[in-house]
Design a protein around this motif. Structure first.
Motif, PDB file in Angstrom:
ATOM      1  N   GLY A   5     -16.968 -25.084  20.542  1.00 58.55           N
ATOM      2  CA  GLY A   5     -18.162 -25.897  20.732  1.00 58.55           C
ATOM      3  C   GLY A   5     -17.905 -27.224  21.401  1.00 58.55           C
ATOM      4  O   GLY A   5     -18.835 -27.870  21.886  1.00 58.55           O
ATOM      5  N   GLN A   6     -16.637 -27.663  21.449  1.00 58.49           N
ATOM      6  CA  GLN A   6     -16.308 -28.897  22.140  1.00 58.49           C
ATOM      7  C   GLN A   6     -16.119 -28.631  23.628  1.00 58.49           C
ATOM      8  O   GLN A   6     -15.796 -27.519  24.044  1.00 58.49           O
ATOM      9  CB  GLN A   6     -15.045 -29.521  21.551  1.00 58.49           C
ATOM     10  CG  GLN A   6     -15.201 -30.004  20.122  1.00 58.49           C
ATOM     11  CD  GLN A   6     -13.931 -30.661  19.594  1.00 58.49           C
ATOM     12  OE1 GLN A   6     -12.881 -30.633  20.234  1.00 58.49           O
ATOM     13  NE2 GLN A   6     -14.034 -31.265  18.417  1.00 58.49           N
ATOM     14  N   GLU A  49     -30.643 -22.525  25.021  1.00 61.10           N
ATOM     15  CA  GLU A  49     -30.122 -23.671  24.281  1.00 61.10           C
ATOM     16  C   GLU A  49     -29.165 -24.458  25.158  1.00 61.10           C
ATOM     17  O   GLU A  49     -28.356 -23.875  25.884  1.00 61.10           O
ATOM     18  CB  GLU A  49     -29.375 -23.232  23.020  1.00 61.10           C
ATOM     19  CG  GLU A  49     -30.245 -22.594  21.952  1.00 61.10           C
ATOM     20  CD  GLU A  49     -29.430 -22.173  20.736  1.00 61.10           C
ATOM     21  OE1 GLU A  49     -29.866 -22.464  19.608  1.00 61.10           O
ATOM     22  OE2 GLU A  49     -28.357 -21.566  20.927  1.00 61.10           O
ATOM     23  N   ARG A  78     -26.311 -27.483  24.556  1.00 60.16           N
ATOM     24  CA  ARG A  78     -25.565 -28.224  23.537  1.00 60.16           C
ATOM     25  C   ARG A  78     -24.667 -29.265  24.199  1.00 60.16           C
ATOM     26  O   ARG A  78     -24.123 -29.031  25.277  1.00 60.16           O
ATOM     27  CB  ARG A  78     -24.719 -27.286  22.684  1.00 60.16           C
ATOM     28  CG  ARG A  78     -25.538 -26.296  21.835  1.00 60.16           C
ATOM     29  CD  ARG A  78     -24.632 -25.363  21.050  1.00 60.16           C
ATOM     30  NE  ARG A  78     -25.382 -24.388  20.290  1.00 60.16           N
ATOM     31  CZ  ARG A  78     -25.732 -24.524  19.009  1.00 60.16           C
ATOM     32  NH1 ARG A  78     -25.360 -25.625  18.348  1.00 60.16           N
ATOM     33  NH2 ARG A  78     -26.425 -23.597  18.386  1.00 60.16           N
ATOM     34  N   ASP A  79     -24.495 -30.398  23.528  1.00 59.93           N
ATOM     35  CA  ASP A  79     -23.607 -31.430  24.032  1.00 59.93           C
ATOM     36  C   ASP A  79     -22.179 -31.207  23.537  1.00 59.93           C
ATOM     37  O   ASP A  79     -21.883 -30.195  22.889  1.00 59.93           O
ATOM     38  CB  ASP A  79     -24.126 -32.821  23.649  1.00 59.93           C
ATOM     39  CG  ASP A  79     -24.178 -33.044  22.136  1.00 59.93           C
ATOM     40  OD1 ASP A  79     -23.526 -32.280  21.366  1.00 59.93           O
ATOM     41  OD2 ASP A  79     -24.866 -33.996  21.712  1.00 59.93           O
ATOM     42  N   ALA A 111     -20.546 -32.396  21.219  1.00 59.11           N
ATOM     43  CA  ALA A 111     -20.391 -32.344  19.768  1.00 59.11           C
ATOM     44  C   ALA A 111     -20.961 -31.062  19.180  1.00 59.11           C
ATOM     45  O   ALA A 111     -20.925 -30.860  17.964  1.00 59.11           O
ATOM     46  CB  ALA A 111     -21.066 -33.553  19.121  1.00 59.11           C
ATOM     47  N   GLY A 112     -21.484 -30.189  20.026  1.00 65.98           N
ATOM     48  CA  GLY A 112     -22.073 -28.941  19.557  1.00 65.98           C
ATOM     49  C   GLY A 112     -23.513 -29.080  19.116  1.00 65.98           C
ATOM     50  O   GLY A 112     -24.106 -28.122  18.607  1.00 65.98           O
ATOM     51  N   THR A 113     -24.102 -30.259  19.323  1.00 67.27           N
ATOM     52  CA  THR A 113     -25.482 -30.505  18.911  1.00 67.27           C
ATOM     53  C   THR A 113     -26.453 -29.940  19.947  1.00 67.27           C
ATOM     54  O   THR A 113     -26.270 -30.129  21.154  1.00 67.27           O
ATOM     55  CB  THR A 113     -25.738 -32.014  18.761  1.00 67.27           C
ATOM     56  OG1 THR A 113     -24.813 -32.549  17.808  1.00 67.27           O
ATOM     57  CG2 THR A 113     -27.157 -32.288  18.299  1.00 67.27           C
ATOM     58  N   VAL A 114     -27.478 -29.255  19.475  1.00 66.70           N
ATOM     59  CA  VAL A 114     -28.503 -28.731  20.376  1.00 66.70           C
ATOM     60  C   VAL A 114     -29.351 -29.895  20.880  1.00 66.70           C
ATOM     61  O   VAL A 114     -29.992 -30.592  20.090  1.00 66.70           O
ATOM     62  CB  VAL A 114     -29.381 -27.689  19.676  1.00 66.70           C
ATOM     63  CG1 VAL A 114     -30.505 -27.232  20.600  1.00 66.70           C
ATOM     64  CG2 VAL A 114     -28.552 -26.487  19.239  1.00 66.70           C
ATOM     65  N   VAL A 115     -29.364 -30.119  22.192  1.00 63.92           N
ATOM     66  CA  VAL A 115     -30.143 -31.210  22.769  1.00 63.92           C
ATOM     67  C   VAL A 115     -31.396 -30.692  23.474  1.00 63.92           C
ATOM     68  O   VAL A 115     -32.274 -31.481  23.831  1.00 63.92           O
ATOM     69  CB  VAL A 115     -29.284 -32.034  23.757  1.00 63.92           C
ATOM     70  CG1 VAL A 115     -28.154 -32.733  23.025  1.00 63.92           C
ATOM     71  CG2 VAL A 115     -28.745 -31.162  24.878  1.00 63.92           C
ATOM     72  N   THR A 137     -33.832 -26.836  23.457  1.00 67.47           N
ATOM     73  CA  THR A 137     -33.964 -25.425  23.120  1.00 67.47           C
ATOM     74  C   THR A 137     -35.369 -24.949  23.449  1.00 67.47           C
ATOM     75  O   THR A 137     -36.329 -25.739  23.410  1.00 67.47           O
ATOM     76  CB  THR A 137     -33.655 -25.178  21.633  1.00 67.47           C
ATOM     77  OG1 THR A 137     -33.707 -23.762  21.366  1.00 67.47           O
ATOM     78  CG2 THR A 137     -34.648 -25.870  20.729  1.00 67.47           C
ATOM     79  N   SER A 194     -22.303 -30.789  29.141  1.00 69.23           N
ATOM     80  CA  SER A 194     -22.989 -29.964  28.150  1.00 69.23           C
ATOM     81  C   SER A 194     -22.710 -28.509  28.487  1.00 69.23           C
ATOM     82  O   SER A 194     -22.012 -28.201  29.448  1.00 69.23           O
ATOM     83  CB  SER A 194     -24.497 -30.245  28.164  1.00 69.23           C
ATOM     84  OG  SER A 194     -25.038 -29.966  29.447  1.00 69.23           O
TER      85      SER A 194
END
Length: 492
Positions: A110-111, A403, A405-406, A408-412, A414, A436
């Protein structure tokens, strides 16, 4: 260009040795896992991927270039088969993994990892062994404001295999094309390049038996082996070993540089092909089709716009001679709308589309692709401009989960959406100042997808920056992970 193999006995012996080594290397660990699902989609033929290696190409000399390689081992759906063993890092390094030159690495799924450079540098290899190999993806992006490389060029990094098609290339005046063959393995590879033009196959002896040294690359300059030729298609066949093949295209206009980009490899020729992600906007949209077969092909074109499918007036039917190419302008039919084009034929075909901005300062290309059968991943560099995800449902309607993701694995971002039968739906991916990655998961239907960056319809800057990426199902969700070495080709 490196020297060619001309002694048949030497070539046979070398190819036999290479085939033994390649057979031992392997890309997939273990047989396909049982059917499983993710988010309601049936994913057939999942395979355990324990090793992934891709090559990220570079531009040639010409102006101050800023480039970035963006790599990720994405978060995967629950139930995705994973190899056993210790987790090691996904690395960005030079072509020799034993040299110790690791530029950066990713240690957690995810990174995102990035390698930024202010010069062309060398070809970068992205490698992963163990659990982080599944789904690994990388993209190279280069920008320049002046010089021969003025514009924007970007391409997914390429996995080595034995067969590539590059459609819509040229060595005519104002075009400088370079085929780069990169060997990521420990033994040399042997490559034959077959050239097709508007009159059929063209014999180019200098492009046969090209040797690519181990952990090295070889450039084939199209203007050298076949000068002043247009509307070409290249068939790259690897007789022994594997290569990652890319095609770089620089354009020169009457008043200066007219852009640079990599031409994506088209999918294996089939009787129904779809070219997605033909960007909206003003400028030229040029389709090139190759018929590699021994008999004439009769093809039917269908455009897929935001409002559904339609036939291009007076261009609906296309006759393509055996082993020849044909070119069709589509901008007059699209009228500024974006979309995709499907081609149905009585013979297998491959195709690509070239998109040139209205001021002819940059261009991009997209190529025929297969429908998504599982999640597709695309590593994205920071992009101050919005991107456009383009999803084409050539036959039945479909549904998809998108989706972003950035690092950090955060969904920015969707979105879930339905795509109407025969239409192309477009999803604006908002600008991001950091890298991303995009995940596109099909829910139903046969969807062909790509991402495009093109000038806005209302404001066109003095120098446009245009690029496109074609999406493909991640290897971990495919039943077949690439072609095996072609023994007959190696020994002929």
């Amino acid at each position: 260009m490196n020297r060619l193999l001309t002694d048949p006995r030497l070539r046979v012996g070398l190819c036999a040795v290479i085939l033994v080594v390649v057979a031992l290397l392997g890309f997939v660990a273990g047989p396909p896992a049982a059917k499983t699902g993710t988010g309601g989609a049936a994913l057939n033929g999942k395979a355990v991927v324990s090793r992934a290696t891709v090559a990220c190409p570079v531009l040639g000399p010409g102006g101050k270039v800023q480039s970035v390689v963006t790599a990720v081992s994405p978060l995967l759906p629950d139930g995705t088969p994973m190899p056993a063993g210790k987790q090691t890092a996904l690395t960005l390094s030079d072509l020799d993994p034993d040299s110790g030159r690791v530029y950066t690495s990713v240690r957690e799924r995810g990174q995102l990892g990035e390698l930024k450079r202010t010069d062309n540098g060398e070809i970068v290899s992205v490698r992963a062994n163990g659990p982080l190999a599944a789904g690994a993806a990388a993209t190279v992006t280069a920008r320049a404001d002046e010089g021969a490389n003025r514009g924007l060029a970007s391409s997914p990094c390429v996995a080595p295999t034995s067969d590539f098609w590059f459609v819509g290339v040229s060595s005519q005046a104002g075009r400088r094309g370079v085929l780069t063959l990169t060997n990521l393995d420990e033994e040399p590879a042997s490559v034959d390049v077959y050239v097709h033009g508007a009159e059929g196959e063209v014999e180019v002896p200098e492009a046969k038996g090209v040797v690519v040294p181990a952990r090295d690359s070889t450039d084939v300059y199209l203007s050298t082996v076949l000068p002043n030729s247009r509307d070409l298609a290249l068939h790259v066949q690897v007789g022994a070993g594997r290569v990652a093949a890319t095609f770089r295209d620089n354009a020169q206009g009457k008043t200066g540089p007219a852009g640079v980009d990599w031409i994506p490899a088209a999918g294996t020729p089939t009787k129904q092909v779809v070219v997605p992600a033909i960007a909206p906007g003003k400028g030229l949209r040029v389709l090139t089709v190759i018929n590699p077969g021994d008999v004439q092909a009769t093809a039917t074109l269908t455009l897929h716009g935001p409002n559904g499918r339609f036939k291009p007036a007076r261009k609906e039917t296309l006759d393509i001679p055996a082993k020849a190419t044909r070119v069709v302008r589509l901008d007059d039919a699209l009228k500024g709308d974006g979309g995709g084009v499907s081609i149905t034929s009585d013979q297998p075909l491959a195709a690509s589309a070239r998109m040139i901005d209205a001021k002819q300062t940059d261009f991009a290309a997209t190529a025929s692709a297969l429908p998504l059968t599982g999640p597709a991943y695309l590593a994205l560099p920071a992009h101050p401009e919005p991107l456009l995800l383009m999803l084409t449902a050539p036959d039945k309607g479909g549904a998809v989960l998108v989706e972003v993701r950035d690092s950090a694995g955060t969904v920015v971002q969707t979105r879930e959406l339905d795509i109407a039968e025969g239409a192309t739906s477009m999803v604006a991916l908002k600008p991001l100042t950091r890298s991303s990655y995009l995940t596109v998961t099909p829910r139903k239907g046969d969807l062909v997808a790509g991402v495009a960056l093109a000038p806005p319809l209302k404001t066109i800057p003095p120098v446009s920056k245009v690029t496109a990426w074609t999406l493909a199902t991640s290897l971990v969700f495919r039943a077949q992970l690439g072609a095996a070495p072609n023994v007959q080709s190696a020994l002929r």
